[in-house]
Design an enzyme around this catalytic site. Structure first.
Site, short mmCIF file in Angstrom:
data_model
loop_
_atom_site.label_atom_id
_atom_site.label_comp_id
_atom_site.label_asym_id
_atom_site.label_seq_id
_atom_site.Cartn_x
_atom_site.Cartn_y
_atom_site.Cartn_z
N THR A 20 90.76 -1.93 -28.66
CA THR A 20 89.71 -1.87 -29.68
C THR A 20 89.14 -3.24 -30.00
O THR A 20 87.97 -3.37 -30.33
CB THR A 20 90.28 -1.21 -30.96
OG1 THR A 20 90.65 0.13 -30.62
CG2 THR A 20 89.28 -1.17 -32.08
N SER A 60 94.51 0.83 -24.30
CA SER A 60 95.94 0.70 -23.97
C SER A 60 96.64 2.04 -23.86
O SER A 60 97.71 2.13 -23.27
CB SER A 60 96.64 -0.21 -24.98
OG SER A 60 96.86 0.44 -26.21
N SER A 61 96.04 3.09 -24.43
CA SER A 61 96.65 4.41 -24.29
C SER A 61 96.55 4.91 -22.84
O SER A 61 97.26 5.84 -22.45
CB SER A 61 95.98 5.41 -25.23
OG SER A 61 94.60 5.48 -24.94
N THR A 93 96.10 -1.64 -29.62
CA THR A 93 97.26 -1.52 -30.50
C THR A 93 98.11 -0.29 -30.19
O THR A 93 99.28 -0.24 -30.57
CB THR A 93 96.84 -1.49 -31.98
OG1 THR A 93 96.02 -0.33 -32.21
CG2 THR A 93 96.10 -2.74 -32.38
N ASP A 94 97.52 0.72 -29.50
CA ASP A 94 98.26 1.97 -29.29
C ASP A 94 99.58 1.76 -28.57
O ASP A 94 100.58 2.42 -28.88
CB ASP A 94 97.42 2.98 -28.50
CG ASP A 94 96.31 3.61 -29.33
OD1 ASP A 94 96.23 3.33 -30.54
OD2 ASP A 94 95.52 4.40 -28.76
N1 ASP Z 1 92.98 3.16 -28.47
C1 ASP Z 1 92.97 1.72 -28.72
C2 ASP Z 1 93.41 1.47 -30.11
C3 ASP Z 1 93.43 0.02 -30.53
O1 ASP Z 1 93.31 -0.90 -29.75
O2 ASP Z 1 93.62 -0.19 -31.75
C4 ASP Z 1 93.85 1.04 -27.71
O3 ASP Z 1 95.03 1.08 -27.84
O4 ASP Z 1 93.36 0.47 -26.78
#
Ligand code: ASP
Length: 321
Positions: A20, A60-61, A93-94
């Site tokens: 993100t 990252s998911s 962050t995921d």
């Molecule tokens: N879906 C995003 C969420 C984030 O970065 O906060 C990721 O993990 O890439």
């Protein structure tokens, strides 16, 4: 790309992977779009000399284990340069708890490695990415960051990667730790290249089908991580499947779906952690499923046997805090 002048100030390497923090909003949802240089252009000024590495651009998911080891190798590559003071990794962050912990397992160098990300896309008016990136760069410059293993910076907090988990889908303070001073375990093995061991993970719940474990064994999983209820307990039918999996040579690690507190061999009754341990499972006292899985992948890929893996999860390791 800004590089270090000879005899100049130390360089920080900034590795971008997507997430993100690098995302822009489109009609099809937020997707990673920006590289390291673009992230820096919106970051409050720092005097650091920064070398940018655009390693990948993924949510990252959607990362694979191969992607995660590529991040770990990129960190090690950056640190082969003695003029580099530290490494910042921007990451979604995921799954930051997984990749940052994997990097921590191989972090033999005292120089700081800091992961950061954001909860709001780069084009959001209140994006938290620029402040997080500035804080991560400042953490590299802080002498107190040396020798602490991999750190994660988000929402004004600096946390150890060990024991980290995501606690909010929206709050900029996205992470917490199961315990603030978990002992540090560093793997002596080289960072693997190529195929890695398959490790599956399941959350256990009332009425869970033991067939899930049998299916993973049938599909040649080398390891299983079970996020059991409470302090590491489940239904007796699961214990029987765990025993069969262990007989097939599958390494089974038991952790908990509860965020905080120690997982321990306290309960019996057929499905308690006492029973799972007797069936051959290894109890992970502190590492929860996502991080226990990363450790198990690394250990199995390195060819560690069950006793060595049990030792990894049981021993106190090197305290660095
Ligand atoms: N879906 C995003 C969420 C984030 O970065 O906060 C990721 O993990 O890439």
């Amino acid at each position: 790309m800004a590089d270090t002048p000879i005899g100049g100030p130390p360089t920080t390497v900034l590795i971008s992977t997507g997430g993100t923090i690098a995302a822009q909003t489109t009609d099809d949802g937020a997707v990673p779009a920006l590289g390291a240089a673009q992230l820096l252009s919106t970051t409050p000024r720092s005097d650091a000399v920064i070398r940018s590495v655009d390693l990948m651009s993924v949510d990252s998911s959607a990362m694979t284990v191969a992607d995660q080891f590529a991040v770990v190798r990129a960190i090690a590559d950056a640190l082969t340069d003695p003029t580099v003071a530290g490494v910042v990794v921007t990451h979604g962050t995921d799954t930051m708890e997984e990749t940052s912990f994997l990097a921590d397992l191989y972090a033999v160098d005292d120089r700081p490695v800091v992961f950061t990300g954001a909860q709001r896309p780069a084009d959001a008016p209140d994006s938290d990415g620029p402040a997080n990136l500035a804080a991560a760069l400042a953490t590299i410059a802080d002498p107190a960051s040396r020798g602490r293993g991999v750190l994660v910076v988000a929402g004004g907090r600096v946390l150890s990667a060990r024991g980290l988990f995501k606690v909010s889908t929206t709050d900029p303070a996205a992470f917490d730790c199961v315990s603030p001073d978990l002992p540090r375990r560093v793997l002596a093995e080289p960072i693997p290249v190529g195929r890695t061991a398959r490790v599956d993970t399941f959350a256990l719940y009332p009425g869970v089908s033991p067939g899930l474990i049998a299916a993973a064994v049938a599909q040649n999983a080398a390891g299983l991580v079970l996020a059991a209820t409470g302090s590491g307990n489940t239904h007796p039918d699961i214990t029987a499947e765990v025993a069969l999996a262990v007989q097939h040579g599958v390494t089974v690690v038991v952790t908990s779906r509860v965020p905080y507190g120690e997982v321990s061999t306290t309960y019996g009754g057929g499905g308690g952690a006492v029973d799972l341990h007797r069936a051959g499972a290894i109890v992970s006292p502190w590492l929860r499923a996502p991080q226990a899985r990363m450790a198990l992948i690394a250990l199995l890929t390195a060819g560690c046997d069950c006793a060595e893996i049990a030792g990894f999860f049981a021993q106190p390791g090197t305290r660095t805090d």
